[in-house]
Design an enzyme around this catalytic site. Structure first.
Site, PDB file in Angstrom:
ATOM      1  CG  ASN A  11      -9.136  46.639 -14.168  1.00 20.19           C
ATOM      2  OD1 ASN A  11     -10.126  46.138 -14.688  1.00 20.19           O
ATOM      3  ND2 ASN A  11      -8.649  47.804 -14.567  1.00 20.19           N
ATOM      4  CD  GLU A  26     -11.430  49.112 -16.899  1.00 17.74           C
ATOM      5  OE1 GLU A  26     -12.059  49.482 -17.902  1.00 17.74           O
ATOM      6  OE2 GLU A  26     -10.407  48.395 -16.963  1.00 17.74           O
ATOM      7  CE1 TYR A  48      -8.902  51.505 -14.865  1.00 20.47           C
ATOM      8  CE2 TYR A  48     -10.686  53.061 -15.283  1.00 20.47           C
ATOM      9  CZ  TYR A  48      -9.741  52.163 -15.742  1.00 20.47           C
ATOM     10  OH  TYR A  48      -9.614  51.925 -17.103  1.00 20.47           O
ATOM     11  CG  ASP A  82      -5.414  49.654 -13.379  1.00 22.91           C
ATOM     12  OD1 ASP A  82      -4.251  50.070 -13.591  1.00 22.91           O
ATOM     13  OD2 ASP A  82      -6.152  49.227 -14.294  1.00 22.91           O
ATOM     14  CG  ASN A 100      -4.306  52.074 -16.682  1.00 30.72           C
ATOM     15  OD1 ASN A 100      -3.864  51.139 -17.360  1.00 30.72           O
ATOM     16  ND2 ASN A 100      -5.606  52.220 -16.437  1.00 30.72           N
ATOM     17  CG  ASP A 133      -8.228  42.572 -18.694  1.00 29.54           C
ATOM     18  OD1 ASP A 133      -8.658  42.798 -17.558  1.00 29.54           O
ATOM     19  OD2 ASP A 133      -8.247  43.405 -19.619  1.00 29.54           O
ATOM     20  CG  HIS A 134      -5.953  44.153 -14.744  1.00 25.52           C
ATOM     21  ND1 HIS A 134      -5.106  45.191 -14.432  1.00 25.52           N
ATOM     22  CD2 HIS A 134      -6.611  44.532 -15.872  1.00 25.52           C
ATOM     23  CE1 HIS A 134      -5.247  46.157 -15.324  1.00 25.52           C
ATOM     24  NE2 HIS A 134      -6.159  45.779 -16.212  1.00 25.52           N
TER      25      HIS A 134
END
EC number: 3.1.11.2
Length: 287
Positions: free
Chosen positions: A58, A87, A160, A190, A192, A275-276
């Protein structure tokens, strides 16, 4: 120069003998490399197979050209040949620019209504891929491609699932996979959602009902979480939520359980350009 006499009376110089043996050795090496190696254009050896390294990440937006170059450069240094990016937050025109970065086989789904979501599958020019079918949703949440990778039938899906995605989204996605997947199945992305209690440092798993549905569906489909299959008791994470002070593993590679023998490695990388954390998967295509 020292020479030897053959039984036929001709002289064969040691120098000529060594030169002949040298040329013969080169021919042997070329023959072995043709049948034992994994070439980018002409396939692979049926006995040994060909290793393909993949990564899912991501990227949290690639609108900044400098960040885009940094991400691609980092993944190239990791020798990743097949990229699953989530993303991207790019439109169709921006996604197409990956074709000029060494990925002529680029497949994507953009969310044209706004600069959110976006997924892209990038296949490096160094490996052979022939696309036979592409399926994508209109919201930048998944893209599926079917075709032949190194002459092997494969289905590649990049997912995603935006935060708060409902059960209906996952159900419709799994229905597409069940009806369309052929050959080797590789799903990256991802979700989530944390699927096991080991996958989060949170005391309470707010996704428990949804995770139960996903786990049951994957089991019924014969699909496994590759990293967890290899690391059944390990705790490692791909995302940190600063607002909740929680680590979680929400980035996955999924495969058919009958293809798991092809897995050579599946590891979580270091958080760097996003951030992943990236997740790397290496498989050996050998059927």
């Amino acid at each position: 120069m020292a020479c030897v006499h053959s039984t036929f009376g001709s002289q064969i110089c040691f120098k000529n003998v060594f030169f002949f043996l040298f040329l013969f050795g080169l021919q042997v090496l070329a023959f072995c490399s043709m049948f034992l190696g994994c070439t980018s254009s002409f396939g692979r050896n049926k006995a040994m197979g060909c290793n393909i390294k993949m990564v899912t990440l991501n990227v949290n937006g690639l609108n900044n050209p400098n960040k885009r170059k940094k991400v691609i450069s980092m993944l190239k240094k990791e020798n990743a040949q097949l990229l699953f990016l989530q993303e991207t937050k790019l439109n169709d025109q921006e996604h197409k620019k990956f074709k000029q970065m060494g990925y002529r086989n680029t497949f994507y789904s953009s969310n044209e209504s706004n600069k959110k979501r976006g997924v892209a599958i990038l296949i490096t020019n160094s490996i052979q891929f022939e696309c036979s079918k592409e399926i994508k949703d209109k919201g930048g949440r998944y893209v599926m491609v079917k075709g032949k990778l190194q002459n092997e039938l494969i289905t590649i899906i990049n997912i995603y699932a935006p935060p708060g995605s409902k059960k209906t989204f996952y159900k419709s996605l799994f229905d597409v996979i069940a009806h369309e997947a052929e050959g080797i199945l590789i799903c990256g992305g991802d979700l989530n959602v944390t699927l096991k209690s080991l996958d989060t440092t949170s005391v309470r798993n707010q996704h428990k009902p949804l995770a139960g549905f996903i786990n049951t569906t994957l089991e019924e489909m014969g699909v496994i979480d590759v990293w967890r299959e290899i690391h059944p008791l390990e705790k490692d994470y791909t995302y940190y939520s600063g607002s909740h002070s929680v680590y979680s593993r929400i980035d996955y590679f999924l495969m058919n359980t009958w293809d798991k023998y092809q897995v050579k490695a599946c590891e979580i990388g270091t958080t760097n350009v996003s951030d992943h954390s990236p997740v790397f998967l290496t498989i050996n295509i050998d059927r």
